[in-house]
Design an enzyme around this catalytic site. Sequence first.
Site, PDB file in Angstrom:
ATOM      1  N   TYR A 171       0.868  -1.051   0.130  1.00  0.00           N
ATOM      2  CA  TYR A 171       0.060  -0.014  -0.052  1.00  0.00           C
ATOM      3  C   TYR A 171       0.903   1.247   0.146  1.00  0.00           C
ATOM      4  O   TYR A 171       0.795   2.039  -0.933  1.00  0.00           O
ATOM      5  CB  TYR A 171      -0.947   0.020   1.374  1.00  0.00           C
ATOM      6  N   ALA A 209       4.184   1.348  -0.448  1.00  0.00           N
ATOM      7  CA  ALA A 209       5.447   1.460  -1.516  1.00  0.00           C
ATOM      8  C   ALA A 209       4.682   1.973  -2.704  1.00  0.00           C
ATOM      9  O   ALA A 209       5.563   2.308  -3.566  1.00  0.00           O
ATOM     10  CB  ALA A 209       6.056   0.129  -1.577  1.00  0.00           C
ATOM     11  N   ARG A 251       7.659 -10.328  -3.756  1.00  0.00           N
ATOM     12  CA  ARG A 251       7.447 -11.826  -3.316  1.00  0.00           C
ATOM     13  C   ARG A 251       7.643 -12.837  -4.554  1.00  0.00           C
ATOM     14  O   ARG A 251       8.300 -13.473  -4.605  1.00  0.00           O
ATOM     15  CB  ARG A 251       6.954 -12.188  -2.390  1.00  0.00           C
ATOM     16  N   LEU A 284      12.041 -11.709   2.193  1.00  0.00           N
ATOM     17  CA  LEU A 284      12.733 -11.185   3.385  1.00  0.00           C
ATOM     18  C   LEU A 284      13.227 -12.398   4.025  1.00  0.00           C
ATOM     19  O   LEU A 284      14.568 -12.194   4.455  1.00  0.00           O
ATOM     20  CB  LEU A 284      11.638 -10.585   4.440  1.00  0.00           C
ATOM     21  N   LYS A 297       8.548  -3.848  14.844  1.00  0.00           N
ATOM     22  CA  LYS A 297       9.045  -2.553  14.160  1.00  0.00           C
ATOM     23  C   LYS A 297       9.769  -2.069  15.126  1.00  0.00           C
ATOM     24  O   LYS A 297      10.966  -1.423  14.567  1.00  0.00           O
ATOM     25  CB  LYS A 297       7.879  -1.515  14.168  1.00  0.00           C
TER      26      LYS A 297
HETATM   27  P1  NAP Z   1       1.098  -3.760   2.991  1.00  0.00           P
HETATM   28  O1  NAP Z   1       0.440  -3.127   1.932  1.00  0.00           O
HETATM   29  O2  NAP Z   1       0.713  -4.883   3.495  1.00  0.00           O
HETATM   30  O3  NAP Z   1       2.845  -3.793   2.603  1.00  0.00           O
HETATM   31  C1  NAP Z   1       3.731  -4.770   3.177  1.00  0.00           C
HETATM   32  C2  NAP Z   1       4.700  -5.351   2.357  1.00  0.00           C
HETATM   33  O4  NAP Z   1       5.754  -6.104   2.781  1.00  0.00           O
HETATM   34  C3  NAP Z   1       4.134  -6.059   1.029  1.00  0.00           C
HETATM   35  O5  NAP Z   1       4.672  -5.471  -0.176  1.00  0.00           O
HETATM   36  C4  NAP Z   1       4.582  -7.411   1.270  1.00  0.00           C
HETATM   37  O6  NAP Z   1       4.821  -8.237   0.202  1.00  0.00           O
HETATM   38  C5  NAP Z   1       5.838  -7.137   2.042  1.00  0.00           C
HETATM   39  N1  NAP Z   1       6.075  -8.543   2.679  1.00  0.00           N
HETATM   40  C6  NAP Z   1       5.566  -8.924   3.814  1.00  0.00           C
HETATM   41  N2  NAP Z   1       6.273 -10.196   4.229  1.00  0.00           N
HETATM   42  C7  NAP Z   1       7.307 -10.183   3.373  1.00  0.00           C
HETATM   43  C8  NAP Z   1       8.278 -11.321   3.118  1.00  0.00           C
HETATM   44  N3  NAP Z   1       8.407 -12.339   3.954  1.00  0.00           N
HETATM   45  N4  NAP Z   1       9.014 -11.133   2.012  1.00  0.00           N
HETATM   46  C9  NAP Z   1       8.959 -10.014   1.236  1.00  0.00           C
HETATM   47  N5  NAP Z   1       8.065  -9.267   1.473  1.00  0.00           N
HETATM   48  C10 NAP Z   1       7.236  -9.353   2.219  1.00  0.00           C
HETATM   49  O7  NAP Z   1       1.411  -2.645   4.264  1.00  0.00           O
HETATM   50  P2  NAP Z   1       2.032  -1.363   4.194  1.00  0.00           P
HETATM   51  O8  NAP Z   1       0.771  -0.602   5.046  1.00  0.00           O
HETATM   52  O9  NAP Z   1       2.054  -0.744   2.935  1.00  0.00           O
HETATM   53  O10 NAP Z   1       3.141  -1.315   5.101  1.00  0.00           O
HETATM   54  C11 NAP Z   1       4.374  -0.957   4.331  1.00  0.00           C
HETATM   55  C12 NAP Z   1       5.548  -0.481   5.462  1.00  0.00           C
HETATM   56  O11 NAP Z   1       5.160   0.343   6.037  1.00  0.00           O
HETATM   57  C13 NAP Z   1       5.607  -1.717   6.565  1.00  0.00           C
HETATM   58  O12 NAP Z   1       7.021  -1.605   6.850  1.00  0.00           O
HETATM   59  C14 NAP Z   1       4.849  -1.230   7.647  1.00  0.00           C
HETATM   60  O13 NAP Z   1       5.254  -1.856   9.018  1.00  0.00           O
HETATM   61  C15 NAP Z   1       4.877   0.273   7.427  1.00  0.00           C
HETATM   62  N6  NAP Z   1       4.111   1.126   8.285  1.00  0.00           N
HETATM   63  C16 NAP Z   1       2.726   1.300   7.821  1.00  0.00           C
HETATM   64  C17 NAP Z   1       1.875   1.915   8.480  1.00  0.00           C
HETATM   65  C18 NAP Z   1       0.398   2.066   7.919  1.00  0.00           C
HETATM   66  O14 NAP Z   1      -0.393   2.485   8.697  1.00  0.00           O
HETATM   67  N7  NAP Z   1       0.213   1.265   6.737  1.00  0.00           N
HETATM   68  C19 NAP Z   1       2.319   2.793   9.377  1.00  0.00           C
HETATM   69  C20 NAP Z   1       3.660   2.570   9.895  1.00  0.00           C
HETATM   70  C21 NAP Z   1       4.702   2.057   9.076  1.00  0.00           C
HETATM   71  P3  NAP Z   1       3.605  -9.086  -0.545  1.00  0.00           P
HETATM   72  O15 NAP Z   1       2.679  -8.337  -1.516  1.00  0.00           O
HETATM   73  O16 NAP Z   1       4.464 -10.001  -1.214  1.00  0.00           O
HETATM   74  O17 NAP Z   1       2.696  -9.718   0.570  1.00  0.00           O
END
Ligand code: NAP
Length: 357
Positions: free
Chosen positions: A18, A20, A39, A68, A171
Site C-alpha cells: 500500500y 510502497a 515476493r 525477506l 517494528k
Molecule cells: P502492506 O500493503 O501489507 O505492505 C507490506 C509489504 O511487505 C508487502 O509488499 C508485502 O509483500 C511485503 N512483505 C511482507 N512479508 C514479506 C516477506 N516475507 N518477504 C517479502 N516481502 C514481504 O502494508 P503497508 O501498510 O504498505 O506497510 C508497508 C510498510 O510501512 C511496513 O514496513 C509497515 O510496517 C510500515 N508502516 C505502515 C503503516 C500503515 O499504517 N500502513 C504505518 C507505519 C509504518 P507481498 O505483497 O508479497 O505480501
Amino acid sequence: MTTINPKAPIMITGASGYVAGWIVKNLLEAGHTVHATVRDPAKTKSVAHLQKIADNSTGTLKLFKADLLDQGAFDEAMAGCELVLHTASPFIISGFKDAYEALVRPALEGTRNVFASVERTPSVKRVVLTSSVAATYGDNIDSLKVPNGIFNESHWNTSSTVDHQPYYYSKTVAEREAWKLHAEQSVPNRWDLVCVNPGLVVGPALTTNSISASITTLQQFGDGTMRFGAPHLWNGLVDVRDVADAHVRAGLTPEANGRYIICGDTLSLLQMGSALRQHFGSKYPFPLVPAPKLAFWAIAPLFGMTRDYVSRNVGYKIGFDNSRSQRDLKIEYRDVRGAICEHFQQLLDDGLIKKKA
Ligand code: NAP
C-alpha cells in the site's frame, strides 16, 4: 551529507504494498529507474498497477523476486543502486496464530537480510528504512511519561513484547537492529541510514491487493464493528501521499539524517467517525457515542483485543512532534480527515465496503 546520483537505479523492497505503491509512483513520475522487489513478480494482480504507472511515466520499472527470509535474495536487485528503500514488513494486527513467525521474524531477519546485501553492494550510499511511530511508544499510556503527552524522535518503545503489541514490537526490534548494523558497517560511514516513522497511514490505495491494517482499520467504519460506539482510542494519522513524499525526500535530501516522525494529526476513533459522518451522512454505521472503557474492557476479546491492551490504551490521548520532518524534509501535511474520506470512498467503489443507497 549524502548525494545520490539521480541516474543510478533506486531499489525498493515490498513494492507491491500500500505505502510502497505511492513511493514507486513518485519515483517513476520523477523519471528514476526503480528496482522493485516483490515476493512473486508472476502474481500479476499484485504488480499490474506498478506496471501501468511505469507505462505512463518517464521512469523505468524493473521487478525482482525477493522474500525477506531468503538469504541473499536482495543482492541482484541492489546491484548498482545508491539508494535502498526498505519498506517490506508485514503490517497485520490480527488473524495469525504465532506472532513471532507472522510479524517479528520477517521484520527482524528481513532487516538483517537486506542490510547484509547493503554490506555486499559497494554502490549503496544510503538506506531509508520504513519504521513506524510504533517504534517510539508501545501503548498510549506511555504518553504519561513524556512532556505534554507528545512523542518525538528521541523516544523509543520499551514496553512491547512478542505477546503484547507484537506489531509494535516487530517494528521496534527491526529499527533497533538497523541502527546497530549501521553502526557496525565494515567500511565506516560508507552508507548512512535514515528512518521514516509514520503514524497510521490513511488515504487511497493504488492496489486492491494489500492486506495492510490501514485498509482493515478503515473497513471497520463500514462493517458495523463500531455501530454501538467506539472506545476513546487515539491514533497518529498521516496521508499515504505524505508518507511517500517523506521516503523520497529522506532518500534524496543530502542533509536528511536520523529518524523522522511522519504524522499529520492525532484523531480518536470517534473523531474519525465524525469526519466520515460529515462527508457521507448517517447511512453507514459510523460510531456516534463513546464506548465506556469498563464495558469495552469486558467485551474486548470479542473484538480481537486483549483486556491488557484496553487497560493500557483506551482513554490516553497521545500526540506526535512532526517538526523535524517539516524542517528537514519540507513536508506540508495534507488534511488527514480528507484522506480518511477519500479512502472510505475508494473502499466503497472497490466493493471492499458494501455501498448503501
Ligand atoms: P502492506 O500493503 O501489507 O505492505 C507490506 C509489504 O511487505 C508487502 O509488499 C508485502 O509483500 C511485503 N512483505 C511482507 N512479508 C514479506 C516477506 N516475507 N518477504 C517479502 N516481502 C514481504 O502494508 P503497508 O501498510 O504498505 O506497510 C508497508 C510498510 O510501512 C511496513 O514496513 C509497515 O510496517 C510500515 N508502516 C505502515 C503503516 C500503515 O499504517 N500502513 C504505518 C507505519 C509504518 P507481498 O505483497 O508479497 O505480501
